[in-house]
Enzyme design. Structure first.
Site, mmCIF file in Angstrom:
data_model
loop_
_atom_site.group_PDB
_atom_site.id
_atom_site.type_symbol
_atom_site.label_atom_id
_atom_site.label_comp_id
_atom_site.label_asym_id
_atom_site.label_seq_id
_atom_site.Cartn_x
_atom_site.Cartn_y
_atom_site.Cartn_z
ATOM 1 N N ASP A 100 82.983 93.848 -8.353
ATOM 2 C CA ASP A 100 82.976 95.188 -7.760
ATOM 3 C C ASP A 100 81.810 96.055 -8.215
ATOM 4 O O ASP A 100 81.842 97.273 -8.049
ATOM 5 C CB ASP A 100 84.309 95.892 -8.049
ATOM 6 C CG ASP A 100 85.372 95.506 -7.029
ATOM 7 O OD1 ASP A 100 84.993 95.123 -5.895
ATOM 8 O OD2 ASP A 100 86.570 95.576 -7.347
ATOM 9 N N ASP A 162 88.012 92.511 0.074
ATOM 10 C CA ASP A 162 87.364 93.723 -0.449
ATOM 11 C C ASP A 162 85.875 93.516 -0.710
ATOM 12 O O ASP A 162 85.069 94.440 -0.634
ATOM 13 C CB ASP A 162 87.981 94.158 -1.790
ATOM 14 C CG ASP A 162 89.448 93.860 -1.951
ATOM 15 O OD1 ASP A 162 89.960 92.953 -1.272
ATOM 16 O OD2 ASP A 162 90.088 94.522 -2.781
HETATM 17 N N1 GLY Z 1 89.399 96.688 -4.248
HETATM 18 C C1 GLY Z 1 90.721 96.910 -4.673
HETATM 19 C C2 GLY Z 1 91.492 97.842 -3.826
HETATM 20 O O1 GLY Z 1 91.106 98.162 -2.743
HETATM 21 O O2 GLY Z 1 92.529 98.290 -4.277
#
Ligand code: GLY
Length: 382
Positions: A100, A162
């Protein structure tokens, strides 16, 4: 153009909502300057500056850059720069970084570099891009999600929807360095996502487990949605916005087609709940759990689709974006002066963290309204 006409018909909503955003955020920008908020407690922002690895840490500073770019108010800039400084602690132990990093730095340091030209911001964004590229698995052509174990299982070989939103930092690094290796990784990952995550009807698997040795898909997991085989709405919105961003970066038509496919699925599902997204589009009718963050993210993606298709295709995308934003403004926004968050009713996952303000809800709501006002500054691009 249909898009411009539609925007001008909704100008009062857009201008009034923007004014409320600016009034509230110009106060919290000063009040929460030394924090990295995730949610609120008794109406006051919490602070995660002590945990620099948290995936949501870029959104507060990113929100400040959106507001600074649109208003020129130096208070926003000071808070964005402070946020970048607070995040530097994360570089002290890069082994704790994860997939992320695009979320964390591209809208913070990437935006900072674009707006200020600061070489230190460029360097931070490049470290993040190189960290992300280092997670690429040649067998299977994907970027590995998370570290260690997750949902009680070893996650070597796992990918998540994601991650589509982390790809823009790779496209940026390729352009910045004149080196297409980063973009090749991004495109391989996007192609794997089409193959293994997106289902034929535009719904999707949140988590896919691949055989780490061969790269073959072996399993899907329920993740943050209701169950295996369901559709977590925020996952759908990450896919929707992520694919249109991949299209804008690469001009590869298959990414535009996939963004539209997901958008059609998303729009048909929210139309049934007054444009307020449920946490999972395939959950049982009761209990009714919403996720406002899914709506804000999807609205950003729908606006970008509308801007990137011919005029006669624009209506469903821009109309759905505005309907979602209006519904959320009416039902889920908190404009109280003394409370720090704006968008309420975010949900972390179907089984936990239901109906709470989450910082990326505010971030994407503001990004969407800024776009409708005509801002060409998209923190996920360039
Ligand atoms: N990327 C994790 C979420 O959207 O909660």
């Amino acid at each position: 153009m249909f898009y411009e006409k539609y925007i001008s018909k909704n100008k009062t909503f857009i201008d009034e909502t923007w004014k409320k955003l600016d009034e509230k955020l110009s106060r919290t920008a000063v009040k929460s300057r030394d924090k990295i908020p995730y949610t609120t407690k008794d109406g006051v922002h919490d602070d995660h500056s002590g945990n620099p690895f948290m995936w949501t840490n870029g959104f507060w500073g990113g929100l400040m850059w959106i507001m600074y770019e649109a208003t020129g108010n130096e208070e926003y800039k000071k808070t964005a720069l402070r946020s970048e400084e607070l995040m530097d602690k994360a570089f002290a132990d890069v082994s704790k970084l994860h997939h992320d990093v695009g979320f964390m730095w591209h809208i913070l340091s990437g935006a900072s570099y674009r707006l200020t030209g600061d070489p230190e911001s460029r360097n931070r964004n490049l470290i993040a891009a190189m960290t992300l590229a280092s997670r690429y698995k040649e067998n299977g052509g994907y970027i590995r999600a998370w570290n260690g174990t997750w949902f009680g299982r070893d996650n070597d070989g796992w990918t998540i929807i994601d991650c589509m939103m982390n790809l823009p930092i790779l496209y940026w690094a390729s352009k910045e360095l004149g080196d297409d290796r980063f973009a090749q990784i991004a495109m391989a990952h996007a192609d794997m996502t089409i193959r293994d995550h997106v289902r034929d009807d535009g719904s999707m698997n949140h988590i896919v487990a691949h055989d780490p040795a061969t790269g073959e898909m072996i399993d899907t997991l329920g993740g943050q949605g209701y169950a295996v085989g369901s559709t977590w709405s925020r996952g759908a919105s990450w896919g929707l916005y992520g694919f249109i961003l991949s299209y804008i970066h690469t001009t590869e038509k298959r990414y535009l087609d996939t963004a539209k496919q997901i958008a059609h699925y998303f729009i048909s599902n929210v139309a049934d709940t007054d444009y307020l997204p449920l946490v999972d589009f395939r959950a049982p009718e009761e209990p009714v759990y919403y996720d406002s963050t899914a709506g804000a993210i999807a609205a950003c993606g729908l606006i970008e689709i509308a801007k990137n298709v011919p005029e006669f295709e624009q209506r469903p995308y821009i109309a759905a974006a505005v309907k979602i934003l209006k519904a959320m403004e009416e039902k889920f926004c908190n404009w109280e002066e003394n409370e720090d968050s704006i968008l309420q009713m975010g949900t972390e996952m179907y089984t936990r963290g239901i109906h709470k303000p989450i910082i990326y809800g505010d971030y994407f709501f503001a990004e969407a309204i800024a776009k409708l006002r005509g801002s060409e500054f998209n923190p996920w691009l360039k």
